[in-house]
Design a protein around this motif. Sequence first.
Motif, PDB file in Angstrom:
ATOM      1  N   GLU A 331       0.841  -1.200   0.000  1.00  0.00           N
ATOM      2  CA  GLU A 331       0.000   0.000   0.000  1.00  0.00           C
ATOM      3  C   GLU A 331       0.877   1.252   0.000  1.00  0.00           C
ATOM      4  OE1 GLU A 331      -3.714  -0.346   2.691  1.00  0.00           O
ATOM      5  OE2 GLU A 331      -2.255  -1.756   3.559  1.00  0.00           O
ATOM      6  N   TYR A 333       0.554   5.002   0.723  1.00  0.00           N
ATOM      7  CA  TYR A 333      -0.437   5.805   1.442  1.00  0.00           C
ATOM      8  C   TYR A 333      -0.015   7.271   1.478  1.00  0.00           C
ATOM      9  CZ  TYR A 333      -3.476   7.494   5.181  1.00  0.00           C
ATOM     10  OH  TYR A 333      -4.394   8.219   5.934  1.00  0.00           O
ATOM     11  N   SER A 352      -1.569   7.653  -3.591  1.00  0.00           N
ATOM     12  CA  SER A 352      -1.979   6.425  -2.889  1.00  0.00           C
ATOM     13  C   SER A 352      -2.250   5.334  -3.917  1.00  0.00           C
ATOM     14  CB  SER A 352      -3.231   6.661  -2.050  1.00  0.00           C
ATOM     15  OG  SER A 352      -2.980   7.600  -1.024  1.00  0.00           O
ATOM     16  N   GLU A 354      -2.808   0.677  -4.096  1.00  0.00           N
ATOM     17  CA  GLU A 354      -2.818  -0.619  -3.428  1.00  0.00           C
ATOM     18  C   GLU A 354      -2.474  -1.702  -4.431  1.00  0.00           C
ATOM     19  OE1 GLU A 354      -5.728  -3.465  -0.675  1.00  0.00           O
ATOM     20  OE2 GLU A 354      -6.528  -1.688  -1.668  1.00  0.00           O
TER      21      GLU A 354
END
Length: 508
Positions: A331, A333, A352, A354
Amino acid sequence: MRVIHLYKPDYLLLLGAFVFLIVTVLCEMFIPFYTGKVIDILGTQYHWHDFRSAIFFMGIFSFGSSLCAGCRGGLFLCAINSFICRMKVKLFGSLMHQEIGFFESTKTGDLTSRLSVDTTLMGRAVALNVNVLLRTLIKTLGMLSLMFSLSWKLTLLMLMETPLTGLLQNIYDTHYQRLSKEVQDSVARANDAAGEAVAGIKTVRSFNTEQSEVLRYDNKLLDTHNLKMRRDTVRAVYLLLRRVTELGIQVAMLYCGRTFIQSGEMTTGNLVSFILYQADLAGNIRTIIYIFGDMLNSVGAAGKVFEYLDRKPQVSSDGTLQPDTLKGHVEFYNLTFSYPTRPDRSVLQSFSLELKPGQMTALVGPSGGGKSTCVSLLERFYQAQEGEILLDGQPLQSYQHQYLHGKVRSIRDNITYGLKNCPLEKVYEAAQKANAHGFISQLEHGYDTDVGERGGQLSGGQKQRIAIARALIREPQVLILDEVTSCLDTETEHTIQQALASCPSQTL
């Protein structure tokens, strides 16, 4: 003092060298003294016993001086070489732990200069310079005492030369060292010009700029030649003035010495001894003045080395986390990042993303959009200014460095780089997945073929396939690919993509 402490493993060698140094100096001081005695014996009523005694002591002191000087030099050189080797390894180890941004903002020439030149100057700072300084200083004091015993009047006359010699030496050292540094820099620029032309010979040939490169190199060499001429002119003027000063003092000393001999204040042998001491003493005084300047240069070089030795990497590698299993859940972030060389330009702003285990994720965008930056951040080449990267829910910096780079690999190095006792079957398997086994087998020596410096005997596509094999052989849980098939044809690209997608548990 720190340099002296780093010499601790060589203290025994240095101690032995200093003992031999003192004995050498004591022996050298008495050789001119007994030379004068021999002349006095031959110039007066001859006594065989006195002559034999003087010759015997001359031989003993000469032999002892030569033997101890050789032992002293050998021990000092052993200590210096041992110290330089340790410092180079220590400095290289420190450099290898620095972050990637450090190497981008520091010139390669500076790093190689620290490793090759400054570490050597550090070694000379204590062992060589202190050796010469102590030997010269002790010998100078001893000769002065013997010269005073022979004739204090001639000694005072001779010492009148010292301030003049010191002033000339100081002015000469200042200008000569500055010009020498400029010559070294000019030679480096000429070498850079030649290196750039040779490294880019295809570009030079393509644009028909051979003659302009030759002219550019010639201009660099001309600058070097002019600087050398200025440096050598300074040296010639200095030698002329020094010689005139020495000659004036010697003429005055011989005139006064003749007067003293006629008045019975000293013998002919004493005057010969005094002249021998005076010739040696002038050189010693110049050496002391020069060594002080050279030691200052050595201290400066040591400071540059310590600057790198003490530098803490901006990207920490102190993590300790080593889980038994790794899913590969990544991830990004809220990342904000700018490169150390361009701190005013943000490459990523509040970014960001994932990456889920078992899935292939592709970053698509224009050149310079930050795709490769994401790869570099995931590999911990850089540290983001804001935000963080999580791997299986844990901050990336929490993982142990070797563990992390065993699980997250980029396409670099060579197929078995960093792997010990890797079976050949695994090498074959990785090469087959990268569609490289076919062309490797056709090479003259197969997998043992020497492909030249930086793979110069391979095509771009062949090097890229070997690079893919370098990553696949480690069976990483998270595999990072940055423009992995940019140099491959469509068929090879499709084959490799199928091989990469064949592992469902891998984050790609």
